[in-house]
Write a protein that holds these residues in place. Sequence first.
Motif, mmCIF file in Angstrom:
data_model
loop_
_atom_site.group_PDB
_atom_site.id
_atom_site.type_symbol
_atom_site.label_atom_id
_atom_site.label_comp_id
_atom_site.label_asym_id
_atom_site.label_seq_id
_atom_site.Cartn_x
_atom_site.Cartn_y
_atom_site.Cartn_z
ATOM 1 N N MET A 135 62.706 60.752 3.815
ATOM 2 C CA MET A 135 63.965 60.856 3.072
ATOM 3 C C MET A 135 65.158 60.397 3.906
ATOM 4 O O MET A 135 66.094 59.783 3.394
ATOM 5 C CB MET A 135 64.189 62.318 2.620
ATOM 6 C CG MET A 135 63.324 62.732 1.479
ATOM 7 S SD MET A 135 63.636 61.665 0.074
ATOM 8 C CE MET A 135 62.035 61.056 -0.302
ATOM 9 N N TYR A 136 65.095 60.702 5.203
ATOM 10 C CA TYR A 136 66.202 60.303 6.074
ATOM 11 C C TYR A 136 66.341 58.782 6.089
ATOM 12 O O TYR A 136 67.452 58.252 6.123
ATOM 13 C CB TYR A 136 65.969 60.838 7.493
ATOM 14 C CG TYR A 136 67.129 60.549 8.424
ATOM 15 C CD1 TYR A 136 68.319 61.237 8.294
ATOM 16 C CD2 TYR A 136 67.027 59.583 9.418
ATOM 17 C CE1 TYR A 136 69.395 60.971 9.133
ATOM 18 C CE2 TYR A 136 68.098 59.304 10.262
ATOM 19 C CZ TYR A 136 69.275 59.999 10.111
ATOM 20 O OH TYR A 136 70.333 59.729 10.940
ATOM 21 N N PHE A 181 65.843 56.833 3.656
ATOM 22 C CA PHE A 181 66.524 56.381 2.432
ATOM 23 C C PHE A 181 67.986 56.852 2.379
ATOM 24 O O PHE A 181 68.835 56.179 1.824
ATOM 25 C CB PHE A 181 65.798 56.928 1.198
ATOM 26 C CG PHE A 181 64.466 56.286 0.956
ATOM 27 C CD1 PHE A 181 64.364 54.932 0.645
ATOM 28 C CD2 PHE A 181 63.290 57.020 1.060
ATOM 29 C CE1 PHE A 181 63.130 54.341 0.433
ATOM 30 C CE2 PHE A 181 62.060 56.431 0.850
ATOM 31 C CZ PHE A 181 61.972 55.092 0.540
ATOM 32 N N LEU A 182 68.219 58.049 2.917
ATOM 33 C CA LEU A 182 69.523 58.688 2.679
ATOM 34 C C LEU A 182 70.470 58.664 3.877
ATOM 35 O O LEU A 182 71.556 59.241 3.813
ATOM 36 C CB LEU A 182 69.311 60.149 2.255
ATOM 37 C CG LEU A 182 68.503 60.352 0.977
ATOM 38 C CD1 LEU A 182 68.200 61.826 0.769
ATOM 39 C CD2 LEU A 182 69.273 59.814 -0.221
ATOM 40 N N PHE A 210 67.306 68.489 2.958
ATOM 41 C CA PHE A 210 67.241 67.427 1.949
ATOM 42 C C PHE A 210 68.514 67.442 1.085
ATOM 43 O O PHE A 210 69.116 66.382 0.815
ATOM 44 C CB PHE A 210 65.981 67.642 1.094
ATOM 45 C CG PHE A 210 65.790 66.608 0.026
ATOM 46 C CD1 PHE A 210 65.807 65.250 0.333
ATOM 47 C CD2 PHE A 210 65.577 66.980 -1.286
ATOM 48 C CE1 PHE A 210 65.632 64.288 -0.656
ATOM 49 C CE2 PHE A 210 65.394 66.023 -2.276
ATOM 50 C CZ PHE A 210 65.433 64.679 -1.962
ATOM 51 N N MET A 236 71.351 65.978 2.995
ATOM 52 C CA MET A 236 71.276 64.503 3.035
ATOM 53 C C MET A 236 71.799 63.913 1.722
ATOM 54 O O MET A 236 72.572 62.957 1.719
ATOM 55 C CB MET A 236 69.833 64.053 3.244
ATOM 56 C CG MET A 236 69.284 64.259 4.625
ATOM 57 S SD MET A 236 67.584 63.642 4.615
ATOM 58 C CE MET A 236 66.960 64.312 6.121
ATOM 59 N N LEU A 237 71.351 64.512 0.605
ATOM 60 C CA LEU A 237 71.765 63.999 -0.713
ATOM 61 C C LEU A 237 73.277 64.114 -0.890
ATOM 62 O O LEU A 237 73.930 63.170 -1.326
ATOM 63 C CB LEU A 237 71.062 64.788 -1.826
ATOM 64 C CG LEU A 237 69.602 64.456 -2.093
ATOM 65 C CD1 LEU A 237 69.018 65.442 -3.095
ATOM 66 C CD2 LEU A 237 69.448 63.033 -2.631
ATOM 67 N N LYS A 275 75.223 61.722 1.276
ATOM 68 C CA LYS A 275 75.099 60.334 0.822
ATOM 69 C C LYS A 275 75.886 60.077 -0.464
ATOM 70 O O LYS A 275 76.599 59.083 -0.580
ATOM 71 C CB LYS A 275 73.613 60.026 0.593
ATOM 72 C CG LYS A 275 73.299 58.611 0.171
ATOM 73 C CD LYS A 275 73.302 57.671 1.341
ATOM 74 C CE LYS A 275 72.861 56.280 0.931
ATOM 75 N NZ LYS A 275 72.943 55.354 2.069
ATOM 76 N N PHE A 276 75.737 61.000 -1.432
ATOM 77 C CA PHE A 276 76.263 60.712 -2.768
ATOM 78 C C PHE A 276 77.524 61.506 -3.145
ATOM 79 O O PHE A 276 78.260 61.090 -4.019
ATOM 80 C CB PHE A 276 75.175 60.954 -3.828
ATOM 81 C CG PHE A 276 73.974 60.078 -3.624
ATOM 82 C CD1 PHE A 276 74.064 58.703 -3.781
ATOM 83 C CD2 PHE A 276 72.761 60.625 -3.233
ATOM 84 C CE1 PHE A 276 72.958 57.885 -3.571
ATOM 85 C CE2 PHE A 276 71.652 59.811 -3.021
ATOM 86 C CZ PHE A 276 71.747 58.438 -3.182
#
Lengths: 347, 216
Positions: free
Chosen positions: A32-33, A35-36, B82, B85-86, B89-90
């Motif tokens: 995931m890292y 991608f993100l 996770f 991270m999301l 990023k967003f």
Amino acid sequence: MTAKQFFKSTAFKCIVTLFSILLVCGVFLTIMYGFLEVTDEEKFARAVQKIYGKSVKTEEIKLDGLKTSFDYSSVDEAYKVLDDGNYLVKVTGKEGFGGSVTCWVVVIMGEDGDSNPSIDGIMKIVIDSAPGESYISKISQGALDSLASKAEYGKELEGGYKHGSQQKGDDYISTGASYSMRAISNCVNGAMEFVAGYALGIVNADFFADNGFEYLEMINNKKTSYTTSDNVVTYSIETTGNSPAGAFTITVKVGEDGVITEYTITEDGSTATDYSDKVFKDYVGKNADWFKSVIGADGTDNSNANYGGNGIQTGATRSNYLCLYAGLFATANYQKALETPYTGGNA
Amino acid sequence: MNKYKKITLDGLIFQNPTFMLVLGTCPTLGLISSATSAAGMGLTVVVILTLSNIIISALKKLIPNEVRIPCYIVVIATLVTFARMLLEKFVPDLYESLGGFLALIVVNCIILGRAEAFANKHTVLESAVDGIANGLGFTCALTIMGIICEFIGNGSVFGLHVMDFKIGMFATPAGSFLVYGISIAVFVYVINLFERAKRVKVNRLARENLLDKEVA
């Protein structure tokens, strides 16, 4: 327990289960890292978007060989904004709430541009990251804009607590995150100092260190200066804070043989009158050896172990240490000051 | 009563994690000075709580009892990382406004509490419903208190200026603590009134049934 028993035991099952879950989670996060991950380019684009509301043309400044490390900050990246001639500097400010704050700071250049460069102030401050700063969310963009409006070239910005203390700085802005604001103020000071060095060619940050002066740890080198006349050195010293005590401003005259002839506290950093009354003030006649006997040869004995035997009343240990340190700085550097005319720019 | 309806009402109201169980106090006090931050934290918790409940419920037969807590923590920490991270990023603005409290979701006792008390004893579907209900209960509580604190402390709601009058203390954790305490008192009082009314109704129906039987 035999090997066979071990492999059939609950302990083995526990180890396998735990490690399997760890492995799966680790692999998942690694993928995931990939991608993100937020790249430096993305972070830069976001900062530019926040500041200008659009993308602008910039030219990166190579930092190799430039002075990027200052007392309370360090410059990580710097760009010249080609659209308006200003400088966009990424700076990390120290002395936050147990951590540091990294900000993007736009330094406004004068209207004459490159022909006669000057610094007009700060256009915008945007926080990039603040590891360990739990209350950073309390600092609104409005507070940052207000801090930016208080910034002036040549003045040390103090939008949070003063260095090393819990006393409010001169430009204090109430946010609920005074330590983080101190780190952000350090970012602004660092950005202006960097641009002054790069665009204006002014580098005077470390006059005392560059000229071999000793005992600088508790001395604010941006607010300390001296003059010399007939073998007498007159210092105007501002100490750092020594939490909870704030900075002291002291005028010290050192005469023949490095002995103090005058010692006047012009601004008392003690937190209360109670402590001010306990600050030792009788330093006339004292020399560097006396100061070393009280706070150690290297000046780092921040305790009150030797106060009693030297006539210093205990009860204001932090304040007394700052006054002693200023005396040590003045007397120990007497010869050096006589030999080196002050050109640091703080006079 | 349908068991899913009961799970939902428990999570939202009767066992509301914030007002009734007083769990997750740290992010509550830290973030309710802003309605946006409070709502953002709540929604993040909804997602993490639901996913952790689903995963833990699905793995409950595989995880030995002796290491269940470390396993839960690893799963929750992975989901939090996770989510970070999301968000980074967003939704970078929300990521910044949540600050250190986002990472602290790992040790949020609501999530570990629901994993231990509910998910490892129920089916995946029931655990998912429980996660959503408790998460929404937490979100509603935080958002309501966030609106109150921001309104009184900053004169705004969700960042929109509403009035010039403000009492700065309510934008600090001390003000949040006051609002939290008063909110708990009001919520518990209302729930008690409701339950008393329910008991009175049940007793009245029982008496009427008894009288009907005697008459018959």
